[in-house]
Design an enzyme around this catalytic site. Structure first.
Site, PDB file in Angstrom:
ATOM      1  N   CYS A  13       0.091   3.738   2.781  1.00  0.00           N
ATOM      2  CA  CYS A  13       0.568   3.187   4.063  1.00  0.00           C
ATOM      3  C   CYS A  13       2.052   3.474   4.239  1.00  0.00           C
ATOM      4  O   CYS A  13       2.492   3.889   5.319  1.00  0.00           O
ATOM      5  CB  CYS A  13       0.340   1.676   4.117  1.00  0.00           C
ATOM      6  SG  CYS A  13      -1.379   1.164   4.063  1.00  0.00           S
ATOM      7  N   CYS A  17       0.835  -1.209   0.000  1.00  0.00           N
ATOM      8  CA  CYS A  17       0.000   0.000   0.000  1.00  0.00           C
ATOM      9  C   CYS A  17       0.870   1.261   0.000  1.00  0.00           C
ATOM     10  O   CYS A  17       1.566   1.539   0.972  1.00  0.00           O
ATOM     11  CB  CYS A  17      -0.913  -0.044   1.225  1.00  0.00           C
ATOM     12  SG  CYS A  17      -1.772   1.492   1.583  1.00  0.00           S
TER      13      CYS A  17
END
Length: 148
Positions: free
Chosen positions: A71, A68
């Site tokens: 993230c 991600c």
């Protein structure tokens, strides 16, 4: 002054710490490492359960995954927030790729997702990447609503 249960970020043993001693760099009674490192703790699903159930400190969890992009972008901000929020709040990270059952049980639908736990239960949730100041501000605003 009161005794608080604080779970060690290293060996995951529950320690009793005087609330007045939190800022005095207390050590774990079992492994003798610092209970507060100013960095988020990486938790497995089992360790997550222990930290949520046994910590009397609020626990802010970043649910994330290595693939991600947002993230990974938020990771340094979460680390900076840990330096600002500890020892009043424990910050932890749960890799949803490694703890898929936990993510499903908690209904984590998007990542990154921040979830704040107090008293063994989730009290607030925020999806999406945030900067360090926003993480700190959001966490403090949620904690105001928690009875002492």
């Amino acid at each position: 002054m009161s005794l608080l249960h604080v779970v060690c970020p290293h060996c995951h043993t529950t320690n009793r710490v005087e609330s007045d001693d939190l800022a005095s760099a207390p050590d774990c009674g079992s492994c003798h490492k610092a209970l507060f490192t100013g960095a988020p703790v990486n938790l497995s699903a089992t360790e997550f359960e222990r930290h949520i159930a046994r910590n009397q400190l609020p626990v802010l969890v970043d649910f994330w995954a290595p693939w991600c992009g947002p993230c990974r972008m938020m990771a340094p901000a979460f680390e900076q927030a840990a330096r600002e929020l500890e020892p009043r709040v424990r910050l932890a990270k749960v890799n949803t790729e490694e703890a898929q059952g936990l993510g499903a049980r908690l209904n984590i639908r998007s990542i990154p997702t921040l979830a704040l736990f107090a008293g063994g239960r989730e009290i607030a949730r925020q999806a999406g990447a945030m900067g360090a100041a926003d993480i700190v501000r959001w966490t403090q605003a949620q904690l105001v609503r928690v009875p002492a």
